[in-house]
Structures are given as C-alpha cells and as structure tokens.
Design an enzyme around this catalytic site. Structure first.
Site, PDB file in Angstrom:
ATOM      1  N   GLY A  72       0.819  -1.207   0.000  1.00 49.63           N
ATOM      2  CA  GLY A  72       0.000   0.000   0.000  1.00 49.63           C
ATOM      3  C   GLY A  72       0.852   1.255   0.000  1.00 49.63           C
ATOM      4  N   GLY A 146      -5.092  -8.255  -6.989  1.00 52.77           N
ATOM      5  CA  GLY A 146      -3.771  -7.924  -7.487  1.00 52.77           C
ATOM      6  C   GLY A 146      -2.818  -9.071  -7.180  1.00 52.77           C
ATOM      7  N   ARG A 169     -10.938  -3.790  -9.580  1.00 56.51           N
ATOM      8  CA  ARG A 169     -11.530  -2.528 -10.050  1.00 56.51           C
ATOM      9  C   ARG A 169     -12.108  -2.676 -11.448  1.00 56.51           C
ATOM     10  NH1 ARG A 169      -7.591   2.499 -10.126  1.00 56.51           N
ATOM     11  NH2 ARG A 169      -6.521   1.069 -11.553  1.00 56.51           N
ATOM     12  N   ARG A 172     -11.317  -8.461 -16.126  1.00 58.21           N
ATOM     13  CA  ARG A 172     -10.286  -9.047 -16.976  1.00 58.21           C
ATOM     14  C   ARG A 172     -10.363 -10.567 -16.866  1.00 58.21           C
ATOM     15  NH1 ARG A 172      -7.323  -7.423 -12.341  1.00 58.21           N
ATOM     16  NH2 ARG A 172      -5.883  -9.019 -11.527  1.00 58.21           N
ATOM     17  N   ARG A 228      -6.637  -2.873   4.425  1.00 61.44           N
ATOM     18  CA  ARG A 228      -6.435  -1.765   5.348  1.00 61.44           C
ATOM     19  C   ARG A 228      -7.701  -1.639   6.190  1.00 61.44           C
ATOM     20  NH1 ARG A 228      -1.821  -2.167   4.240  1.00 61.44           N
ATOM     21  NH2 ARG A 228      -0.332  -0.539   3.566  1.00 61.44           N
ATOM     22  N   ASP A 251      -6.730  -8.630  10.218  1.00 68.17           N
ATOM     23  CA  ASP A 251      -5.325  -8.294  10.474  1.00 68.17           C
ATOM     24  C   ASP A 251      -5.147  -6.787  10.570  1.00 68.17           C
ATOM     25  OD1 ASP A 251      -2.537  -8.941  10.791  1.00 68.17           O
ATOM     26  OD2 ASP A 251      -2.228  -8.101   8.779  1.00 68.17           O
ATOM     27  N   HIS A 275      -1.871  -6.525  12.602  1.00 66.24           N
ATOM     28  CA  HIS A 275      -1.269  -6.030  11.357  1.00 66.24           C
ATOM     29  C   HIS A 275       0.101  -6.679  11.118  1.00 66.24           C
ATOM     30  CE1 HIS A 275      -1.186  -2.347   8.446  1.00 66.24           C
ATOM     31  NE2 HIS A 275      -0.651  -3.425   7.878  1.00 66.24           N
TER      32      HIS A 275
END
Length: 316
Positions: A72, A146, A169, A172, A228, A251, A275
């Site tokens: 990120g 991703g 997003r 594909r 996040r 997490d 985290h």
C-alpha cells in the site's frame, strides 16, 4: 545529478547495491542522515506511522524516486503534493505476497476450525471437542485481485475449496478464470462462505465493506480483512457481529490499534491479529532483492518496476 539514496536498511547489509550513489541509512530517527534536498531516491521506512514517513518529503526538492516497502501507498500519499513534478512512486509488489498469503490462510483456518476457542480451553485445562466448519467445499470471494490476491488463491487451491470468485476494479480474464468488476460485487457476496478483502485503500475502497456490503453476506459467512482497516466500516461490522450472523478475522482495524476499551476486542466471532501480514522472516530477503533490482535499474537508467504514479502527471 543528485546522488544520495536513503535506505531504511543499513547499506552494508544489502549485497549487490550499485556503485555511484551515496547511501544514507535512515529508518525514522529524529535526525536526518543528510540534507533531504540532496536525496534522489527515498526508500520509505517500513511499518512506521505516516507522519514520520512524510516528514522529510517536503524538503526533498531533488528527489526522483520514492520507493515504499509496503504494497500500500496510503501512508505516503499525504506527502506527494510536496514533491516536485516527475517523481516516480513505486510500491513493493513481490515482497509481501508470500507472508500475506500465509496469514490469510492462517486466519481463515483458525476462524473456521475454532483455534482461539481451543487456546482458551487449553488455558482452562478443558478438552473442547465437537464438529467445526472446514475450508474444503467452501465458496471463497477475493475482493482485490492484485498480486496479493493471486498469492492468496495460490494457497487456497490445495484446500479443495468449491469455487474462488475474483473481484477487482476492472474486469479481466486470468489463467484461473474471470476477474469480475466491482460493480458485480453485490451479486457475488450472497454466494460466498468466505469473503477476503485484499484491496488497496483509496477513495473507491474506503468503507467498501459497509452496512449494505455486510448485509449481503450469507448467514454464517466469514469476513477476512488483510487490506487496510478503513476498507471496513467498523460500526457496521460490529452491528453484524453482535447478531452472530457473520464472523470476522481482521489483520487490520479502524481505528488501529483499537483502544483497550474498544468493543471490537470483545465482539463475538472476531479474531484479530495486529497487522502482521507483512513483517515475517520472508520480508527482509525479498525487500533487499527489490531494492538491489530497483537501484541497479535507476543507476543504469532502465525502467523501474512497480511504478504506481508519477507526480504532476495527468490522472485522466
């Protein structure tokens, strides 16, 4: 040409760095290792708070590359407006996939099989038997497909899941099957037994798992967040957890970390890890390989990897 490179890992601990730049070690200390105006390549300290990471950026008038060691980039975004035009921002694609994929599977398995209950029972000296859900035969939905989403699916395959659906997003096709656009998410949620969030944090994903999203999850489904914290609306999640309709493995949280008295700690059906998706023994060798590759590319004027954006460039 400005030649300073700021590294959060001591340069003498990284084999293969190219000759030429002056390497400066800075991992977030109070004192800068040199004048920030002389920095050309800034490697952002890892797992440090955003204000610390951004602190030197306003003075980096000659920087050409900002390299994160995280997937990120939200922690450096507040400083991007202070940089000159033409600075390339690169993330750490290829560094965290193994560790985050491992933790995702660990959270899923621990939640489904009741590992936290077993640990508490062990503390009491109690033998806690009974049937528990298996990951086998479950439908899994990965939201954010991703490189980390792909790594998670790689690790799901041996567990005999019934189906993996993928959302990103934009639509594909991959070797494993289609990736659905975010617009199809409402129709996919009711079919999933396990919903995994591995999206970046941006304006389109902030609060993505809100009341509507969570209400569409099937009864008994598990939400796993390795993205996040703000991707999930904590208030909406708490409302669902209190009913016992769904469970969660997190997490990351919002706020992070939660205050000691925050209700998330005691909500039914939630497992929280602090985290730790990225910081494992797998991090350092992969981070060093990335830095050596990127810096050799930079010195030799070759295209950099993982360029997320260039400051001053049009976003159209």
């Amino acid at each position: 040409m400005t030649a300073d490179v700021w590294l959060p890992i001591p340069p003498d601990e990284i084999d293969g760095l190219p000759e030429g730049p002056d390497y400066r070690f800075w991992n977030g200390g109070d004192d800068f290792p040199a004048d920030p105006a002389d920095c050309a390549f800034y490697v952002v300290p890892y797992m440090k708070p955003s204000p610390l990471c951004v602190r030197p950026m306003g003075r980096m008038s000659n920087v050409r590359v900002v390299q994160t060691l995280s997937a990120g980039i939200d922690h450096v975004e507040p400083g991007l407006g202070q940089l000159p035009a033409g600075v390339r921002l690169c993330n750490a694609r290829g560094v965290h996939e193994a560790s985050t994929g491992e933790l995702t599977l660990a959270l899923i398995l621990a939640s489904l099989r009741g590992i936290p209950d077993f640990v508490r029972a062990q503390d009491r000296g109690e033998w806690l038997g009974g049937f528990r859900p298996a990951l086998a035969d479950k439908n899994v939905l990965i939201v954010g497909y991703g490189s980390i989403g792909e790594a998670i699916e790689d690790r799901l395959v041996p567990f005999e899941v019934a189906r993996v659906a993928r959302v990103a997003r934009s639509e594909r096709t991959t070797a494993r099957g289609p990736v659905h656009p975010l617009t199809e998410l409402p129709a996919l949620l009711p079919e999933a037994d396990v919903v995994i969030l591995s999206t970046p944090l941006n304006e389109s994903t902030r609060g993505l798992a809100g009341a509507d999203f969570l209400s569409r999850m099937k009864d008994g489904a598990l939400l796993v967040n390795v993205a996040r914290g703000p991707v999930v609306d904590t208030k909406a999640l708490l409302a669902e957890l209190e009913t016992g309709r769904i469970t969660a493995a997190l997490d990351v949280t919002d706020p992070e970390p939660p205050a000691r008295e925050h209700p998330l700690w005691r909500a039914p059906g939630v497992l929280i890890s602090p985290h730790v998706g990225g910081p494992t023994s797998a991090f350092l060798p992969r981070a060093k390989r990335l830095l050596v590759d990127q810096l050799n590319r930079y010195v030799n004027r070759e295209p950099l990897r993982n360029v997320i954006l260039t400051t001053g460039a049009s976003t159209d």
